[in-house]
Enzyme design. Structure first.
Site, PDB file in Angstrom:
ATOM      1  N   ARG A  28       0.821  -1.213   0.000  1.00  0.00           N
ATOM      2  CA  ARG A  28       0.000   0.000   0.000  1.00  0.00           C
ATOM      3  C   ARG A  28       0.859   1.269   0.000  1.00  0.00           C
ATOM      4  NH1 ARG A  28      -3.977  -1.448   4.657  1.00  0.00           N
ATOM      5  NH2 ARG A  28      -5.136  -3.190   3.792  1.00  0.00           N
ATOM      6  N   ARG A  32      -3.171   6.775   0.934  1.00  0.00           N
ATOM      7  CA  ARG A  32      -3.687   7.929   1.666  1.00  0.00           C
ATOM      8  C   ARG A  32      -2.684   8.617   2.578  1.00  0.00           C
ATOM      9  NH1 ARG A  32      -8.931   5.258   4.238  1.00  0.00           N
ATOM     10  NH2 ARG A  32      -7.442   3.539   4.427  1.00  0.00           N
ATOM     11  N   ARG A  41      -6.902  12.565  -5.322  1.00  0.00           N
ATOM     12  CA  ARG A  41      -8.207  11.964  -5.058  1.00  0.00           C
ATOM     13  C   ARG A  41      -9.274  13.038  -4.886  1.00  0.00           C
ATOM     14  NH1 ARG A  41      -9.867   6.814  -1.270  1.00  0.00           N
ATOM     15  NH2 ARG A  41     -12.110   7.122  -1.391  1.00  0.00           N
ATOM     16  N   ASP A  79      -7.234  -2.783  -6.807  1.00  0.00           N
ATOM     17  CA  ASP A  79      -7.867  -3.401  -5.647  1.00  0.00           C
ATOM     18  C   ASP A  79      -8.153  -4.856  -5.953  1.00  0.00           C
ATOM     19  OD1 ASP A  79     -10.516  -4.034  -3.893  1.00  0.00           O
ATOM     20  OD2 ASP A  79      -9.319  -2.473  -2.941  1.00  0.00           O
ATOM     21  N   TYR A 153     -15.146 -12.044   0.464  1.00  0.00           N
ATOM     22  CA  TYR A 153     -15.870 -10.816   0.136  1.00  0.00           C
ATOM     23  C   TYR A 153     -17.080 -11.116  -0.746  1.00  0.00           C
ATOM     24  CZ  TYR A 153     -12.101  -7.888   1.981  1.00  0.00           C
ATOM     25  OH  TYR A 153     -11.181  -7.267   2.812  1.00  0.00           O
TER      26      TYR A 153
END
Length: 346
Positions: A28, A32, A41, A79, A153
């Protein structure tokens, strides 16, 4: 460097060579915690908008290497749930809550989903754009979720603490669950192969929820599907190394490495590096495994944690990385500090 080995440090290690200092990247690493990511973003929209904007996704993939030029690899910004999206589930991201897939497969019918494999095409375009812009010496890593984790998921429609819905379905109706896993395998194989054809030089399989399974279920739903994907990829792209990351596998890591035949094993932060160095084959490249919270904390403890990992793996092929993804409140200065420590700049 011995003749015939890759010039890129990370690829050299994945082929079994020891490099000093070790190559490094961070799971990652595009995301962010970077102000440039947050700025883009805010301008472009939500997470899925960024993933499907190939120019933006390529820029985000490259942002960490621009800020931290001593990182040795870029990992595709995307993702793991792009695969169920291509299989036919609807995908959305709820602010503060994470991804949602509908309809869920807890009671829904897999065969009622309409596949949209074209949903994978923008990801391949991102790979092509990153590869064209990537600096010499840097490696482009593609990735996908492993079938077990993706299935959790798809069954529940979202992430969960103990993956109870998927585990119950696997026990109660193993045939139905096996059909879900088989569909994921099929699409994942094509997806990873497409990434390679677009320019990915190494691949990682993320099995983020592998730690919730019993030994027998781990063998059935983690090791076996992963082994099939690895074997098929090796046949199609024998030159492409594959990193397996079964988070939470613990003592099952040795069996995972032996039976899946991945080229390298990613270790999460709960694995004692000295144990791993002793129990895993000495020629097997390992990746990891700094605690992301130690990276947030910084200071002398960060230095000590990094040194312990480096010392434990000093005699084997090693890629320095985190034990899981970097967290959004990670200070930039701490990332710079650990890179300097690994690369011998302090």
């Amino acid at each position: 460097m011995p003749t015939g080995l890759p010039a890129k440090p990370l690829l050299a290690v994945l082929r079994g060579e020891r490099r000093d200092p070790p190559p490094m990247w961070m799971m990652r690493q595009a995301g962010r915690y970077l102000p440039e990511y947050r700025e883009l973003r805010a301008a472009k929209g939500g997470f899925l908008d960024l993933v499907y904007d190939s120019d933006a996704a390529a820029e985000i993939t490259l942002q960490p290497l621009k800020r931290f030029p001593k990182l040795d690899a870029a990992i595709l910004f995307s993702d793991i749930l792009i695969v169920p999206f291509a299989i036919g589930q609807n995908l959305s991201f709820v602010t503060g809550e994470g991804p949602r897939l509908t309809p869920t497969l807890l009671s829904g019918d897999l065969d009622q989903l309409t596949a949209y494999v074209g949903r994978l095409d923008p990801i391949y375009e991102t790979v092509r754009k990153v590869k064209a812009a990537l600096a010499p010496g840097k490696t482009l890593i593609g990735f996908a979720g492993s079938p077990w984790t993706v299935a959790t998921y798809m069954v529940a429609g979202q992430g969960s603490r103990d993956q109870a819905e998927a585990r119950r379905l696997a026990y109660a109706d193993p045939g139905r669950f096996a059909a879900i896993v088989a569909r994921i395998e099929e699409v994942t194989l094509g997806y990873l192969s497409g990434q390679v054809e677009a320019g990915a030089e190494a691949l990682q399989l993320f099995d983020s929820w592998a730690g919730s399974l019993s030994p027998a279920q781990f063998e059935q739903w983690v090791i076996a599907p992963t082994a099939r994907i690895v074997a098929a990829l090796n046949e199609r792209h024998p030159e492409i190394p594959i990193i397996g990351f079964p988070k939470g596998a613990g003592s099952k890591l040795a069996a995972y490495a032996r039976e899946t035949r991945v080229n390298a094993i990613g270790l999460d932060e709960t694995v004692d590096p000295q144990w791993a160095a002793k129990e895993l084959p000495s020629t097997l490249p390992v990746q990891g495994n700094l605690d992301p919270l130690a990276l947030i904390a910084g200071g002398d403890d960060l230095d000590a944690s990094a040194k312990r990992i480096l010392d434990a793996f000093a005699g084997r092929p090693h890629i320095f990385n985190l034990g899981h993804g970097i967290l959004q409140d990670t200070p930039i200065a701490n990332v710079e500090r650990v890179i300097a420590a690994v690369k011998g700049d302090k």
